[in-house]
Write a protein that holds these residues in place. Structure first.
Motif, PDB file in Angstrom:
ATOM      1  N   ILE A 125     -12.222  -7.094  -4.188  1.00 39.82           N
ATOM      2  CA  ILE A 125     -12.545  -7.682  -2.879  1.00 39.82           C
ATOM      3  C   ILE A 125     -11.278  -7.747  -2.027  1.00 39.82           C
ATOM      4  CG2 ILE A 125     -13.365  -9.759  -1.693  1.00 39.82           C
ATOM      5  CD1 ILE A 125     -15.206 -10.219  -4.166  1.00 39.82           C
ATOM      6  N   HIS A 126     -10.152  -8.066  -2.664  1.00 43.29           N
ATOM      7  CA  HIS A 126      -8.865  -7.986  -1.959  1.00 43.29           C
ATOM      8  C   HIS A 126      -8.649  -6.568  -1.420  1.00 43.29           C
ATOM      9  CE1 HIS A 126      -6.534 -11.605  -1.954  1.00 43.29           C
ATOM     10  NE2 HIS A 126      -6.840 -11.868  -3.200  1.00 43.29           N
ATOM     11  N   ALA A 127      -9.017  -5.587  -2.241  1.00 43.88           N
ATOM     12  CA  ALA A 127      -8.733  -4.197  -1.869  1.00 43.88           C
ATOM     13  C   ALA A 127      -9.490  -3.777  -0.609  1.00 43.88           C
ATOM     14  CB  ALA A 127      -9.057  -3.257  -3.032  1.00 43.88           C
ATOM     15  N   ILE A 128     -10.692  -4.339  -0.357  1.00 40.45           N
ATOM     16  CA  ILE A 128     -11.376  -3.908   0.873  1.00 40.45           C
ATOM     17  C   ILE A 128     -10.644  -4.422   2.108  1.00 40.45           C
ATOM     18  CG2 ILE A 128     -13.644  -3.669  -0.229  1.00 40.45           C
ATOM     19  CD1 ILE A 128     -14.579  -6.125   1.273  1.00 40.45           C
ATOM     20  N   ASN A 129      -9.734  -5.355   1.891  1.00 38.27           N
ATOM     21  CA  ASN A 129      -8.888  -5.824   2.991  1.00 38.27           C
ATOM     22  C   ASN A 129      -7.621  -4.996   3.151  1.00 38.27           C
ATOM     23  OD1 ASN A 129      -9.771  -8.244   4.459  1.00 38.27           O
ATOM     24  ND2 ASN A 129      -9.997  -9.097   2.404  1.00 38.27           N
ATOM     25  N   ASN A 130      -7.331  -4.134   2.163  1.00 39.68           N
ATOM     26  CA  ASN A 130      -6.055  -3.423   2.253  1.00 39.68           C
ATOM     27  C   ASN A 130      -6.115  -2.379   3.383  1.00 39.68           C
ATOM     28  OD1 ASN A 130      -6.907  -0.855   1.337  1.00 39.68           O
ATOM     29  ND2 ASN A 130      -6.422  -1.297  -0.800  1.00 39.68           N
ATOM     30  N   PRO A 131      -4.962  -1.835   3.781  1.00 43.00           N
ATOM     31  CA  PRO A 131      -4.975  -0.981   4.975  1.00 43.00           C
ATOM     32  C   PRO A 131      -5.753   0.321   4.789  1.00 43.00           C
ATOM     33  CG  PRO A 131      -2.797  -1.020   3.967  1.00 43.00           C
ATOM     34  CD  PRO A 131      -3.604  -2.069   3.284  1.00 43.00           C
ATOM     35  N   THR A 136       4.924   5.318   8.041  1.00 40.90           N
ATOM     36  CA  THR A 136       3.632   5.154   7.361  1.00 40.90           C
ATOM     37  C   THR A 136       2.485   5.615   8.247  1.00 40.90           C
ATOM     38  OG1 THR A 136       4.553   3.240   6.246  1.00 40.90           O
ATOM     39  CG2 THR A 136       2.185   3.522   6.106  1.00 40.90           C
ATOM     40  N   GLY A 137       2.569   5.315   9.517  1.00 36.85           N
ATOM     41  CA  GLY A 137       1.479   5.659  10.422  1.00 36.85           C
ATOM     42  C   GLY A 137       0.236   4.865  10.080  1.00 36.85           C
ATOM     43  N   ILE A 138      -0.916   5.363  10.484  1.00 38.15           N
ATOM     44  CA  ILE A 138      -2.173   4.689  10.162  1.00 38.15           C
ATOM     45  C   ILE A 138      -2.739   5.318   8.900  1.00 38.15           C
ATOM     46  CG2 ILE A 138      -4.543   4.303  10.928  1.00 38.15           C
ATOM     47  CD1 ILE A 138      -3.374   4.230  13.792  1.00 38.15           C
ATOM     48  N   VAL A 139      -2.871   4.520   7.855  1.00 38.60           N
ATOM     49  CA  VAL A 139      -3.340   5.074   6.594  1.00 38.60           C
ATOM     50  C   VAL A 139      -4.829   4.800   6.365  1.00 38.60           C
ATOM     51  CG1 VAL A 139      -1.109   5.049   5.471  1.00 38.60           C
ATOM     52  CG2 VAL A 139      -2.575   3.035   5.319  1.00 38.60           C
ATOM     53  N   THR A 140      -5.407   4.007   7.255  1.00 38.48           N
ATOM     54  CA  THR A 140      -6.831   3.731   7.133  1.00 38.48           C
ATOM     55  C   THR A 140      -7.588   5.045   7.172  1.00 38.48           C
ATOM     56  OG1 THR A 140      -6.525   1.681   8.297  1.00 38.48           O
ATOM     57  CG2 THR A 140      -8.768   2.510   8.164  1.00 38.48           C
ATOM     58  N   GLU A 141      -8.503   5.197   6.219  1.00 42.19           N
ATOM     59  CA  GLU A 141      -9.182   6.479   6.155  1.00 42.19           C
ATOM     60  C   GLU A 141     -10.692   6.294   6.114  1.00 42.19           C
ATOM     61  OE1 GLU A 141      -9.147   7.114   1.391  1.00 42.19           O
ATOM     62  OE2 GLU A 141      -7.536   7.975   2.555  1.00 42.19           O
ATOM     63  N   PRO A 142     -11.407   7.348   6.515  1.00 41.73           N
ATOM     64  CA  PRO A 142     -12.842   7.308   6.302  1.00 41.73           C
ATOM     65  C   PRO A 142     -13.038   7.148   4.805  1.00 41.73           C
ATOM     66  CG  PRO A 142     -12.197   9.275   7.527  1.00 41.73           C
ATOM     67  CD  PRO A 142     -10.946   8.624   7.049  1.00 41.73           C
ATOM     68  N   LEU A 143     -14.069   6.404   4.401  1.00 41.72           N
ATOM     69  CA  LEU A 143     -14.189   6.087   2.984  1.00 41.72           C
ATOM     70  C   LEU A 143     -14.300   7.354   2.157  1.00 41.72           C
ATOM     71  CD1 LEU A 143     -16.319   3.074   3.743  1.00 41.72           C
ATOM     72  CD2 LEU A 143     -14.085   3.049   2.674  1.00 41.72           C
ATOM     73  N   PRO A 144     -13.629   7.370   1.015  1.00 44.88           N
ATOM     74  CA  PRO A 144     -13.424   8.597   0.255  1.00 44.88           C
ATOM     75  C   PRO A 144     -14.703   9.250  -0.271  1.00 44.88           C
ATOM     76  CG  PRO A 144     -12.657   6.683  -0.974  1.00 44.88           C
ATOM     77  CD  PRO A 144     -12.971   6.221   0.390  1.00 44.88           C
ATOM     78  N   GLN A 169       2.064  -2.904   3.075  1.00 48.74           N
ATOM     79  CA  GLN A 169       2.779  -1.780   2.482  1.00 48.74           C
ATOM     80  C   GLN A 169       2.622  -1.754   0.960  1.00 48.74           C
ATOM     81  OE1 GLN A 169       4.513   0.694   3.949  1.00 48.74           O
ATOM     82  NE2 GLN A 169       4.363   0.027   6.074  1.00 48.74           N
ATOM     83  N   MET A 170       2.763  -2.924   0.335  1.00 49.51           N
ATOM     84  CA  MET A 170       2.644  -2.979  -1.126  1.00 49.51           C
ATOM     85  C   MET A 170       1.216  -2.643  -1.558  1.00 49.51           C
ATOM     86  SD  MET A 170       5.511  -3.700  -2.676  1.00 49.51           S
ATOM     87  CE  MET A 170       7.156  -4.302  -2.307  1.00 49.51           C
ATOM     88  N   MET A 171       0.235  -3.140  -0.800  1.00 45.69           N
ATOM     89  CA  MET A 171      -1.162  -2.866  -1.152  1.00 45.69           C
ATOM     90  C   MET A 171      -1.477  -1.381  -1.011  1.00 45.69           C
ATOM     91  SD  MET A 171      -2.609  -5.520  -2.325  1.00 45.69           S
ATOM     92  CE  MET A 171      -4.384  -5.594  -2.170  1.00 45.69           C
ATOM     93  N   ARG A 172      -0.803  -0.730  -0.075  1.00 46.84           N
ATOM     94  CA  ARG A 172      -0.988   0.702   0.096  1.00 46.84           C
ATOM     95  C   ARG A 172      -0.496   1.436  -1.151  1.00 46.84           C
ATOM     96  NH1 ARG A 172       2.413   4.772   2.174  1.00 46.84           N
ATOM     97  NH2 ARG A 172       4.093   3.291   2.453  1.00 46.84           N
ATOM     98  N   LEU A 173       0.681   1.042  -1.643  1.00 49.93           N
ATOM     99  CA  LEU A 173       1.215   1.683  -2.851  1.00 49.93           C
ATOM    100  C   LEU A 173       0.327   1.388  -4.059  1.00 49.93           C
ATOM    101  CD1 LEU A 173       5.085   1.170  -2.591  1.00 49.93           C
ATOM    102  CD2 LEU A 173       3.706   3.135  -1.931  1.00 49.93           C
ATOM    103  N   LYS A 174      -0.129   0.139  -4.138  1.00 56.46           N
ATOM    104  CA  LYS A 174      -0.972  -0.253  -5.272  1.00 56.46           C
ATOM    105  C   LYS A 174      -2.266   0.561  -5.286  1.00 56.46           C
ATOM    106  CE  LYS A 174      -3.373  -4.171  -7.339  1.00 56.46           C
ATOM    107  NZ  LYS A 174      -3.726  -5.578  -7.274  1.00 56.46           N
ATOM    108  N   GLU A 175      -2.870   0.705  -4.113  1.00 54.79           N
ATOM    109  CA  GLU A 175      -4.118   1.459  -4.011  1.00 54.79           C
ATOM    110  C   GLU A 175      -3.934   2.889  -4.536  1.00 54.79           C
ATOM    111  OE1 GLU A 175      -7.123   0.374  -3.155  1.00 54.79           O
ATOM    112  OE2 GLU A 175      -8.116   2.329  -3.131  1.00 54.79           O
TER     113      GLU A 175
END
Lengths: 526, 174
Positions: free
Chosen positions: B61-67, B11-19, A289-295
């Motif tokens: 690199i952390h960010a590619i792991n984010n939802p 929140t649902g699924i926030v994973t998206e096709p790459l922008p 959740q936090m990473m979503r906000l950060k992004e």
């Protein structure tokens, strides 16, 4: 007159000479004979000051030996005490008798500059490794920093403990997951940590030496990469010190935009940390959740300033990016959507008993210890120290405190929870500041030219980055060129806090404790 | 607990096709998934090694792991041990003090030992250049298959680079 300077003058009499080369005028510079360098430190300790940093400069270009410097502060009062050492005998009395943080500062000065603190109890190399060639002191002017070192051999003398059941756990430098390298040596009995010894320096890139080969106008790019997660605050520290040194008047709008970038950096990193702390307590939900906000914040940065972390936006004389009216509206809308989302997550953090069980009374850095270590930033504010450079060493627009009314959270429990909660409150406060900035952003230019610094001058800056106070000290040589750039990331001080907080905890809580400190390896190792 | 569930549903699924270049990435993502399934039995395991970076590359690199980017959907996983890794994702410049650790990590990695150098510093030392403390790009210490430039590269750049390495390997090995 500065109260600290007054105490010094009272105790040392005519031996204290004013040093007029230091800018800005709000920071007092003075020189003492080297034999009285430690005595000056003791006097300031009695005056309730804190040691901010200690460093050395090779001043052979001026036809003298070395300068050793110690910076102390007490509330808004800040002094830099200098002593000169002859080139042939670069010794000075150690500050470690009065000051705990001097242990590492002086090991580092000894390793990289080759000045010798007499009476220092532990002169093992620091940042320099034992396999560096003997006598390699890269910060000396005679050392050719462009050539690779010849690797030798040698062993590091670890702290040992004897006794039944005591064993060692070596961790790193390539450790855990996606993380910077460092080595941690645990002495443990069963699961209980008896001692933690850090060994850092793996990502030493020779940044301070590199500064000396760059023109003044390019240093901010390097400063912005001392610790990438703090790119705005580091670039800001360099720029403010340079502007003080060169006497540059930064346009009003630029000041406000700098503060805007700084607060956005604070929010983004705090969100990442809050998520990571929860994740290390096995509560992955909050991490996602936090990473979503950060992004979301990083994407807004990218859309408005052209870079997700706003790297290279702060430049000498102002900023390289402006904010349009449309950008202002977009950011205001972003904040409106962000805050309720954030508050929902904070409530979940606060309500979760199993999380509470992990973060409360874990990794305690007692206020007394934090004071002894002269801790800074979130670590200090979680352990009862009310220090924030935005208040005590204000740079515009934070100098209008009566207008902005900056509120700084201070907790006293010193545990993982306190360090998390300081972040929680700071995010709210930064959102409030951002709104204020958006509302009051003055019109006008965003950049002014920066003149060449005066020969022999020095510029000082302290900036409150998201991790804590960042200090820059720039010294111009006899021709006005770069003679020395000293960088003190908050991590240089706070890493010792982690070492001190860990004994008594269990080994599996180390990642959680480490994450709550989240110090920079790169910023420490330079 | 109810609040957590509520937040999950909200929140649902926030994973998206790459922008950026969505269509292209959808194709590339499929290729990546397909290549990983064939070559790595559906799971490409990466050990990330910071050989001296400023830590900005680590954040991305952390960010590619984010939802939002959610690299696991393509079969990309990160591991703590090089012994389980198919690929090393190395950020640089290579610090003199990290050289030995990097060589040892490389030696501990089993074949195919794909190496991806990340960032301008991983490419050639970037702003840190070559000095007494910096050995420059990753290739000056271990063999590199693919370079992902950028300061730091964006999460999208990173995913493209990882794909390029998997593709390259496919060609190399037929």
């Amino acid at each position: 007159m500065s109260r600290l300077l007054h105490s010094l003058a009272e105790a040392l009499g005519a031996d204290v000479a004013a040093d007029a080369s230091l800018r800005p005028a709000s920071v007092a510079g003075c020189a003492v004979p080297r034999a009285r360098f430690a005595e000056a430190g003791a006097v300031l300790k009695d005056a309730h000051a804190m040691l901010v940093a200690e460093w050395a400069a090779d001043e052979s270009a001026f036809g003298r030996g070395f300068g050793v410097y110690a910076c102390y502060r007490w509330a808004k009062d800040c002094v830099v005490v200098k002593a000169e050492l002859p080139a042939g005998d670069p010794t000075f009395p150690t500050l470690t008798g009065s000051w705990a943080p001097a242990f590492r500062f002086e090991r580092q000065m000894h390793s990289l500059m080759g000045v010798v603190p007499s009476g220092h109890p532990d002169l093992r190399p620091w940042i320099a490794f034992e396999d560096w060639p003997a006598g390699a002191h890269p910060l000396r002017k005679g050392f050719d920093g462009t050539r690779p070192l010849a690797r030798g051999a040698g062993d590091y003398a670890w702290i040992r403990a004897a006794g039944e059941g005591v064993y060692e756990i070596p961790v790193g430098p390539v450790h855990a997951g996606i993380i910077e390298p460092g080595h941690f040596r645990f002495l443990a009995v069963g699961e209980d940590v008896v001692n933690l010894e850090e060994r850092l320096g793996y990502v030493h890139k020779g940044i301070e030496k590199r500064f000396e080969s760059l023109p003044w106008g390019e240093g901010h790019r390097l400063a912005g990469r001392v610790s990438g997660d703090t790119t705005v605050a580091h670039a800001l520290g360099y720029c403010i010190a340079l502007e003080a040194l060169a006497g540059c008047e930064v346009p009003e709008r630029a000041h406000w935009l700098r503060a805007l970038l700084l607060e956005r950096e604070r929010i983004a990193n705090h969100l990442g940390d809050l998520g990571a702390i929860a994740n290390d307590a096995a509560f992955a939900f909050l991490w996602y959740q936090m990473m979503r906000l950060k992004e979301g914040l990083l994407r807004t940065n990218s859309a408005l300033f052209g870079h997700r972390m706003t790297m290279d936006c702060v430049v000498p004389g102002g900023v390289a990016a402006d904010l349009t009216a449309e950008g202002k509206r977009a950011m205001a809308a972003e904040l409106d959507a962000f805050l309720p989302e954030y508050e929902r997550l904070v409530r979940i953090y606060d309500d979760n008993a199993s999380l509470e069980d992990r973060v409360r009374s874990t990794g305690v850095l007692a206020p007394q210890k934090a004071l002894e270590l002269c801790a800074v930033g979130i670590v200090a504010r979680a352990s009862g120290i009310n220090h924030d450079a935005r208040i005590f060493h204000p740079f515009p627009p934070y100098d209008r405190l009566d207008e902005i009314e900056l509120e700084v959270p201070v907790l006293v429990s010193g545990d993982v929870h306190a360090r998390a909660w300081v972040r929680v409150v700071e995010v709210r406060e930064s959102v409030r500041l951002l709104r204020y900035i958006l509302e009051h952003l003055p019109e006008g230019p965003v950049r002014a030219p920066v003149a060449a610094p005066p020969p022999g001058g020095a510029g000082f800056a302290a900036v409150e980055g998201w991790r804590g106070e960042i200090v820059y000290w720039l010294q111009a040589g006899p021709g006005g060129e770069v003679n020395r750039v000293m960088v003190r990331d908050p991590s240089s001080v706070n890493w010792i806090g982690l070492e001190q907080a860990l004994p008594g905890n269990i080994v599996p809580d180390f990642p959680l404790c480490n994450k709550s400190f989240n110090q920079s390896y790169s910023g420490h190792d330079l | 607990m109810l609040r957590i569930l509520h937040q999950i549903f909200r929140t649902g699924i926030v994973t998206e096709p790459l922008p950026e270049a969505e269509a292209e990435i959808r194709v590339v993502g499929r290729q990546l998934e397909e290549a990983i399934r064939r070559r790595f039995r559906g799971s490409l395991t990466i050990r990330q090694v910071d050989a001296g970076s400023c830590n900005a590359c680590e954040l991305e690199i952390h960010a590619i792991n984010n939802p939002i980017y959610n690299c696991e959907r393509f079969g990309v996983h990160f591991t703590a041990s090089p012994r389980f890794a198919d690929m090393l994702l190395v950020t640089g410049p290579v610090a003199f003090n990290m050289e030995i650790a990097l060589r040892r990590t490389y030696a501990a990695t089993p074949e195919p030992k794909l190496v991806v150098a990340v960032g301008d510093c991983g490419r050639d030392g970037g702003v840190f250049g070559c000095s007494y403390a910096s050995l420059g790009g990753v290739a000056s210490v271990i063999p590199v298959d693919v370079v992902i430039p950028g300061c730091p590269p964006t999460p999208t750049d990173l995913l493209r680079g990882i794909l390029a390495a998997v593709e390259l390997d496919k060609k190399k090995r037929g």
